[in-house]
Design an enzyme around this catalytic site. Structure first.
Site, mmCIF file in Angstrom:
data_model
loop_
_atom_site.group_PDB
_atom_site.id
_atom_site.type_symbol
_atom_site.label_atom_id
_atom_site.label_comp_id
_atom_site.label_asym_id
_atom_site.label_seq_id
_atom_site.Cartn_x
_atom_site.Cartn_y
_atom_site.Cartn_z
ATOM 1 N N ASN A 532 2.099 35.676 39.168
ATOM 2 C CA ASN A 532 3.250 37.105 39.314
ATOM 3 C C ASN A 532 3.989 37.409 38.043
ATOM 4 O O ASN A 532 4.824 38.434 38.217
ATOM 5 C CB ASN A 532 4.405 36.271 40.311
ATOM 6 N N TYR A 533 3.987 36.653 36.956
ATOM 7 C CA TYR A 533 4.678 36.899 35.797
ATOM 8 C C TYR A 533 3.893 37.322 34.594
ATOM 9 O O TYR A 533 4.732 37.717 33.426
ATOM 10 C CB TYR A 533 5.627 35.714 35.428
ATOM 11 N N LEU A 534 2.685 36.631 34.500
ATOM 12 C CA LEU A 534 1.944 36.886 33.199
ATOM 13 C C LEU A 534 1.029 38.049 33.176
ATOM 14 O O LEU A 534 -0.083 38.184 33.964
ATOM 15 C CB LEU A 534 1.218 35.559 32.851
#
EC number: 5.6.2.1
Length: 575
Positions: A532-534
């Site tokens: 979800n973030y990278l």
DNA sequence: TGCGTGACTTGCAAATACCATA
DNA sequence: TATGGTATTTGCAAGTCACGCA
């Protein structure tokens, strides 16, 4: 709407069935998400099967035959009997209250105390059932597998515009007992069975509409192409809406994901300006501006979540940045050899504890002292701020900017920096360890924790045993090699021995890397940040640059989700 | 401006699949 | 060929944020 970047390459994906360049297709500008949508509707939960006669329920030591509805709810409790949940007072109380609603008036008058209920026979029965399932023959297991596959083929896909897409969750959640996380006031309540009459279908007018089961009807069939969901229903615990949506591999999810990272990249371009701005705002005459600036500093520096306010008593008591309370921070003018230290201690999303000590600049510290003045522990730290105010401000600073973009940005930039710093041109296992360490730095930043696996100690031991054995093997083989040299054996034999030593050395190193990796990862969850973030293009570029096989970094599902990035990014990609 | 609601993303744990090993 | 341990998948709860309404 942000301007989409131009793809770098134009290579064909040869190994994917359906996804060729769908992330390049034209998008509408009127907010519509699709033109055509056809699907088979949801798979409903299987109907309740009453227990066989020999499985009994006892109340106050006496046999009591339950009506089917009361029995069904009782089985939900019985199935969880081994779980800690069922010992919690709140859980038992909520369960009991809802259970009574399902009882006949006779049952209601007989059953007056949950502590006199004996669910053990039911519990044993379910344990035996699951044991039996494990013991099934290969053939039987295969049959079930095939049946599942058939259902997947029939209900697991839909057609959205020109693509056949995988659906994420096509099964309606079965009834059961609600298990909240943390100290949830509603834990144990009955999650009721969802019937066709509760379900809203969303599909296009010109599609073949899904049929409700014989003798039933859907609540509604609508044709709303401004949304992406296929099916929805309202859940009875919080009264919120649940959806059936597409799998992450779908065009619609992939595009959104891509857009998310593009927004974060735009933040990268102006983040220094924004930082200068909020530092300036620490000095503002207006309290609300200073609060906003300090909160933003926390969000940027500590990757805190925005922190919407929550309805009291409806959910567990958790907070994010804007909803921090006085009791969640402590100020230390001096701590050890540091000045102006702020200690954070609060429960965040999913009731995961956030604990951190951070030295801050004097100005921030002084502001915090001021915010705390004349307040009670349960008062809001930022009483002139909420997420709506903050996000409106952010929107003015940069188009599309919200609090969570900082998390995405800081996570991705940290990965990129860490990879640059940590990767060395060594073996593949060494590179993978570096990658995981970079990933870990992000997970720590975002406070992505997990309960240490129950088998952790054992698993470490097993690895250590393997390492010890490998070490022995290595010294034995080395000895042989020495021996061969002194005996002037044929050089051919010598060479193969050397090779063997090398191979064993490599294996040993790989094991040691694994052990290090596992140890460091004991209480850290990498999955959430990875998914979800990278920005996946950072990883794709890294894999290409360092010649690491993609499947070492992304498994099959992940490769499907990130197909767009794999297609797009070259080794020189910069976030 | 505040508030409720809807849509969508993020998050951990449990269930299941898979694979190596005895 | 069962067993047990790990990797993957599933389940669903809990966030974020925009929007519409009073």
């Amino acid at each position: 709407m942000p301007v989409e970047p131009i793809r770098k390459t134009n290579r064909l994906e040869t190994n994917t069935k359906t996804l060729t360049f769908m992330w390049e297709e034209e998008r509408s500008t009127d907010g519509s998400k699709w033109k055509f949508l056809e699907h088979k509707g949801p798979v409903l939960a299987p109907p309740y099967e009453p227990l066989p006669g020999h499985v009994r329920f006892f109340y106050d030591g006496k046999l009591l035959r339950l009506s089917a509805p009361a029995e069904e709810v009782a089985t939900f409790f019985a199935k969880m009997l081994d779980h800690e949940y069922t010992t919690k007072e709140m859980f038992r109380k909520n369960f009991y209250k809802d259970w009574r609603k399902e009882m006949t008036s006779e049952e209601k008058s007989k059953i007056t105390d949950i502590n006199k209920c004996n669910f053990t026979e039911m519990s044993e029965y379910f344990k035996a059932q699951s044991e039996a399932r494990k013991q099934m023959s290969k053939d039987e297991k295969l049959k079930i597998k095939e049946e599942n596959e058939r259902i997947l083929q029939e209900y697991g896909f839909c057609v959205m515009d020109n693509h056949k897409e995988r659906i994420g969750n096509f099964r309606i959640e079965p009834p059961g007992l609600f298990r909240g996380r943390g100290d949830h006031p509603k834990m144990g309540m009955l999650k009721r069975r969802i019937r066709p009459e509760d379900i809203i279908i969303n599909c296009s007018k010109d599609s073949k509409h899904p049929k409700p089961p014989q003798g039933t009807r859907w609540k509604e069939v609508r044709h709303d192409n401004k949304v992406t969901w296929l099916v929805s229903w309202t859940e009875n615990i919080q009264g919120s809406i649940k959806y059936i949506m597409l799998n992450p591999s779908s065009r619609i999810k992939g595009e959104k994901d891509w857009q998310k990272y593009e927004t974060a990249r735009r933040l990268k371009k102006c983040v220094e300006r924004l930082r200068a701005q909020y530092r300036e705002d620490w000095k503002s005459k207006e309290m609300r501006v200073r609060q906003r600036a300090v909160a933003l500093y926390f969000i940027d520096k500590l990757a805190l979540r925005a922190g919407n306010e929550k309805e009291e008593g409806e959910t567990a008591d958790t907070v994010g940045c804007c909803s921090l309370r006085v009791e969640h921070i402590k100020l230390y003018p001096k701590m050890d050899d540091q000045e102006y230290v702020v200690e954070f201690d609060f429960l965040g999303k999913d009731s995961i504890r956030y604990y951190n000590k951070m030295p801050v600049e004097k100005r921030v510290f002084k502001n915090l002292q001021l915010f705390l003045e004349n307040k009670q522990p349960e008062d809001d730290l930022f009483d002139r701020l909420n997420t709506s105010i903050l996000n409106k401000h952010l929107q003015e600073l940069m188009d599309g900017l919200t609090a969570k973009v900082f998390r995405t940005y800081n996570a991705s930039i940290t990965l990129q920096q860490q990879l640059k710093e940590l990767t060395t041109d060594e073996s593949i296992p060494a590179k993978i360890l570096s990658y995981n360490r970079a990933n870990r730095a992000v997970a720590i930043l975002c406070n992505h924790q997990r309960a240490a696996p129950k088998t952790f100690e054992k698993s470490m031991q097993n690895l250590q045993t393997k390492i010890d054995e490998k070490q022995k093997q290595l010294s034995a083989t080395r000895k042989q090699l020495k021996g061969a040299k002194t005996e002037h054996k044929a050089s051919h034999d010598d060479r193969s021995k050397k090779k063997a030593v090398q191979r064993i050395e490599e294996q040993l190193m790989k094991l040691q890397m694994q052990a290090t990796d596992r140890e460091e990862n004991k209480q850290i969850a990498l999955g959430t940040s990875k998914l979800n973030y990278l920005d996946p293009r950072i990883s794709v570029a890294w894999v290409k640059k360092w010649d690491v096989p993609m499947e070492k970094i992304y498994n099959k599902t992940q490769r499907e989700k990130f197909a767009w990035a794999i297609d797009m990014a070259e080794e020189d990609y910069e976030f």
